[in-house]
Design an enzyme around this catalytic site. Structure first.
Site, PDB file in Angstrom:
ATOM      1  N   ARG A 151       0.981  -1.485  -0.208  1.00  0.00           N
ATOM      2  CA  ARG A 151      -0.404   0.075  -0.034  1.00  0.00           C
ATOM      3  C   ARG A 151       0.880   1.418  -0.040  1.00  0.00           C
ATOM      4  NH1 ARG A 151      -4.150  -2.208  -1.261  1.00  0.00           N
ATOM      5  NH2 ARG A 151      -5.964  -1.694  -0.804  1.00  0.00           N
TER       6      ARG A 151
ATOM      7  N   GLU B  78      -1.878   8.630  -4.165  1.00  0.00           N
ATOM      8  CA  GLU B  78      -2.526   7.961  -5.361  1.00  0.00           C
ATOM      9  C   GLU B  78      -3.983   8.284  -5.494  1.00  0.00           C
ATOM     10  OE1 GLU B  78      -1.701   3.523  -5.078  1.00  0.00           O
ATOM     11  OE2 GLU B  78      -3.361   3.321  -5.017  1.00  0.00           O
TER      12      GLU B  78
ATOM     13  N   HIS C 222      -1.042   0.869  -9.127  1.00  0.00           N
ATOM     14  CA  HIS C 222      -2.264  -0.308  -8.283  1.00  0.00           C
ATOM     15  C   HIS C 222      -2.422  -1.324  -9.553  1.00  0.00           C
ATOM     16  CE1 HIS C 222      -3.813  -0.554  -4.597  1.00  0.00           C
ATOM     17  NE2 HIS C 222      -3.924  -1.553  -4.800  1.00  0.00           N
TER      18      HIS C 222
HETATM   19  C1  GLV Z   1      -5.155  -4.213  -3.818  1.00  0.00           C
HETATM   20  O1  GLV Z   1      -4.548  -3.295  -3.882  1.00  0.00           O
HETATM   21  C2  GLV Z   1      -6.201  -5.095  -2.642  1.00  0.00           C
HETATM   22  O2  GLV Z   1      -5.785  -4.165  -1.684  1.00  0.00           O
HETATM   23  O3  GLV Z   1      -7.133  -6.148  -2.998  1.00  0.00           O
END
Ligand code: GLV
Length: 344
Positions: A241, A270, A288
């Site tokens: 993250r 982001e 991401h």
């Molecule tokens: C993506 O970042 C998720 O948490 O599934």
């Protein structure tokens, strides 16, 4: 006849899952994929019993107070740092996430990002596309070894273990890991992974991969001090993250070549990316997408849909809960929803 429960799908998802939800719910789906402001989200959730969220909608106390019928927020993401879990629990709202279905796909991507970063794939492609490739040189875009090197994984949940297995079994890597709690011996053996403290991991790893969940305590797990402990030849990969890495400190370390390279799929702010990261060449940046295959994104949405159906249609606990809502508050919300739907 009683009305069906009302559900919002907050962003575009696989059309097959929209169809499945339509069989059970009075559905408002956002297949145009608008990014709702917090106010617009509240306006849409005021008459809803549930929402399928994608991990980018903030579910906090003001939203819960403004949406008295909302009973369940089903994230189609394994991470749920968009939830204020304590506020949801107190307000009687169930949160669910989407674990397991994305594990191997995300581990594949973590390994791909590690390889692209260590072997300078993006940087050398930009060089080629810019027409700068004129001849062969023995040291052109030399990168770091992957096979036989030392892989350090911080956050050894299901995805971390998937990356460890790929490294140990596929590439003969020595695997070190750091985790809140040590894994069972049989899992350590399967992953061929040794538990070490964070300092040892940072000092010894050739490649450091971050796969830990975001919590306020994990903010800036990697900052200037940690970057200084890494080898100058090391790579850092973040598929966890944004906020787990101090992006400004990382950009400076990359610019000064205090570590060799980084691969980042997630960012502090982001979709905005720290401008200093955009101006250094030795970083691979992706938007991401670690779980982004059509099959996996569909499976994530299916799981979120199943959680909504479990709770709002079948009247049973959802399959992947992240909290245990206060029973009294949950009952009050359920009563409100039933009354309203019965009347209309
Ligand atoms: C993506 O970042 C998720 O948490 O599934």
């Amino acid at each position: 006849m009683a009305h069906k429960p009302r559900v919002l799908v907050a962003r575009a998802i696989s059309p097959e899952v929209v169809q499945k939800l339509e069989q059970h719910f009075e559905l408002e789906s956002n297949q145009q994929d608008l990014a709702f402001s917090p106010e617009a989200l509240i306006a849409r959730l005021q008459d809803k019993d549930g929402v399928l969220s994608t991990g980018t909608q903030l579910i906090d106390a003001p939203l819960l107070a403004a949406c008295p019928r909302l009973r369940i927020v089903a994230n189609m993401a394994v991470g749920y740092n968009n939830f204020d879990v304590a506020a949801m629990t107190a307000a009687g709202v169930q949160g669910t996430n989407a674990p397991d279905v994305l594990t191997e796909t995300t581990a594949d991507f973590g390994f791909a990002l590690l390889m692209a970063t260590a072997r300078r794939i993006s940087e050398s492609e930009h060089y080629l596309r810019a027409g700068r490739w004129k001849s062969w040189r023995y040291d052109m875009f030399v990168g770091a070894e992957i096979h036989g090197s030392t892989l350090g994984i911080i956050g050894m949940g299901r995805i971390g273990q998937g990356i460890a297995r790929r490294g140990a079994h596929g590439f003969g890597m020595k695997v070190l890991y750091h985790n809140r709690s040590r894994l069972a011996p049989e899992i350590e053996a399967e992953c061929k992974a040794s538990h070490v403290d964070k300092q040892q991991l940072l000092a010894q790893a050739d490649h450091v991969v971050l796969v830990l969940p975001y919590t306020p305590e994990n903010r800036h797990t990697i900052g200037a001090a940690e970057l200084a402990q890494m080898k100058p030849s090391a790579t850092l990969i973040n598929i966890a993250r944004g906020g787990i890495v101090d992006d400004a400190a990382l950009a400076q370390a990359l610019r000064e070549r205090r570590i060799a390279a980084a691969g980042l799929d997630v960012f502090e702010d982001e979709p905005a990316v720290h401008p200093a990261l955009l101006s250094v060449p030795n970083v691979v940046l992706t938007p991401h997408i670690a779980s982004a295959t059509l099959g996996t994104r569909r499976a994530m949405a299916e799981l979120a849909a199943d959680n909504l159906i479990d709770m709002l249609i079948a009247g049973r606990p959802p399959r992947t809960p992240v909290n245990q809502p206060d029973a009294g508050a949950a009952q009050a919300r359920a009563g409100l929803g039933a009354g309203v739907h019965g009347k209309t």
